[in-house]
Design an enzyme around this catalytic site. Structure first.
Site, short mmCIF file in Angstrom:
data_model
loop_
_atom_site.label_atom_id
_atom_site.label_comp_id
_atom_site.label_asym_id
_atom_site.label_seq_id
_atom_site.Cartn_x
_atom_site.Cartn_y
_atom_site.Cartn_z
N ARG A 56 0.74 -1.18 0.02
CA ARG A 56 0.16 -0.01 -0.06
C ARG A 56 0.89 1.11 0.09
NH1 ARG A 56 -2.80 2.64 4.74
NH2 ARG A 56 -4.64 3.84 3.87
N PHE B 245 2.26 10.65 1.64
CA PHE B 245 1.90 10.06 3.00
C PHE B 245 2.59 9.14 3.28
CE2 PHE B 245 -1.92 7.53 5.22
CZ PHE B 245 -1.26 7.97 6.29
N GLN C 146 3.31 1.37 3.16
CA GLN C 146 3.17 0.43 4.05
C GLN C 146 3.79 -0.85 3.48
OE1 GLN C 146 -0.63 0.49 5.66
NE2 GLN C 146 -0.49 -1.56 6.70
N ASN D 75 -1.23 -0.48 12.49
CA ASN D 75 -2.12 -1.47 13.35
C ASN D 75 -3.78 -1.25 12.93
OD1 ASN D 75 -3.23 0.92 14.52
ND2 ASN D 75 -1.52 1.35 15.64
N PHE E 59 4.96 1.16 8.35
CA PHE E 59 4.84 1.88 7.30
C PHE E 59 6.30 2.95 7.46
CE2 PHE E 59 2.10 3.77 10.47
CZ PHE E 59 2.26 5.14 10.59
N LEU F 107 -1.26 11.20 13.16
CA LEU F 107 -0.99 9.55 13.63
C LEU F 107 -0.15 9.60 14.90
CD1 LEU F 107 0.14 8.10 10.38
CD2 LEU F 107 -2.08 8.14 11.07
N HIS G 22 -0.08 5.36 16.43
CA HIS G 22 1.15 4.54 15.94
C HIS G 22 2.47 4.82 16.46
CE1 HIS G 22 -1.53 3.15 12.84
NE2 HIS G 22 -2.08 4.23 12.90
#
Length: 206
Positions: free
Chosen positions: A94, A99, A102, A141, A152, A161, A165
């Site tokens: 991903r 951004f 991942q 997660n 990521f 975030l 995370h």
């Protein structure tokens, strides 16, 4: 459910993977090791073509359990049925430009797999470190206390975030950031899944 960042004990002595010529002299690596932090590497291929090496310091001085989980998946020390398991051969499944990228799901390869060196999952160690720039390693997660093998790498600051995370590492040098930009610019399709395979062809500890 899918494990993804939402957008809006002492370690035994271990063998070190061979580095490339010059790695031992890299100041960023030397400084990390002097801090007592491990430095890992990923060799990346895009569509079968070598894209370069990512080197990252793992912040064992701040999040030792999280760093050790990731380190063992880099070295192959974690074993299942006497076979090493970890990131070698795993993909980045991903990628969202601007951004994050991942990866780390070597269980299922699609963002639904989870395993850790501590069992199925482990807790959020702390949220001391912030998502305050590009090139940071953080755990993916599916909610509080669901860390496993997926992670990521940030492509930019992602402060929303913070507190959700666990940040546990950072890319060491400009070469590593350049490889991240190559990953970031791979075309994607549905679900932000890369149209070309982005594979960790080799990994280990420097």
């Amino acid at each position: 459910g899918r494990r993804r960042p939402r957008r809006a004990a002492p370690a035994p002595p271990r063998a070190r993977a061979p580095g490339r010529p010059g790695d031992a002299m890299d100041p960023a690596i030397q400084e990390a090791i002097e801090r007592g932090n491990p430095v890992i590497f990923f060799d990346i291929a895009v569509a079968g073509n070598p894209a370069g090496r990512i080197k990252a310091e793992l912040f064992a001085d701040v999040v030792p359990r999280t760093a050790e989980n990731f380190r063992q998946f880099c070295t192959g020390e974690m074993r299942r049925d006497a076979q090493p398991v970890g990131y070698k051969g795993a993909t980045f499944h991903r990628v969202i430009k601007g951004f994050m990228a991942q990866g780390g799901d070597f269980v299922k390869g699609d963002g639904t797999g989870r395993i850790s060196i501590y069992g199925d999952r482990f807790e959020d160690e702390n949220f001391t470190l912030r998502h305050d720039g590009p090139g940071l390693l953080a755990m993916a997660n599916s909610g509080a206390g669901t860390n496993g093998c997926q992670f990521f790498i940030t492509c930019a600051a992602c402060q929303w975030l913070d507190g959700k995370h666990v940040v546990f590492g950072k890319l060491c040098d400009e070469e590593s950031l350049l490889v991240l930009r190559k990953i970031e610019n791979v075309p994607v399709g549905d679900g932000s899944r890369p149209r070309l395979p982005i594979v960790v062809t080799e990994c280990g500890e420097l």
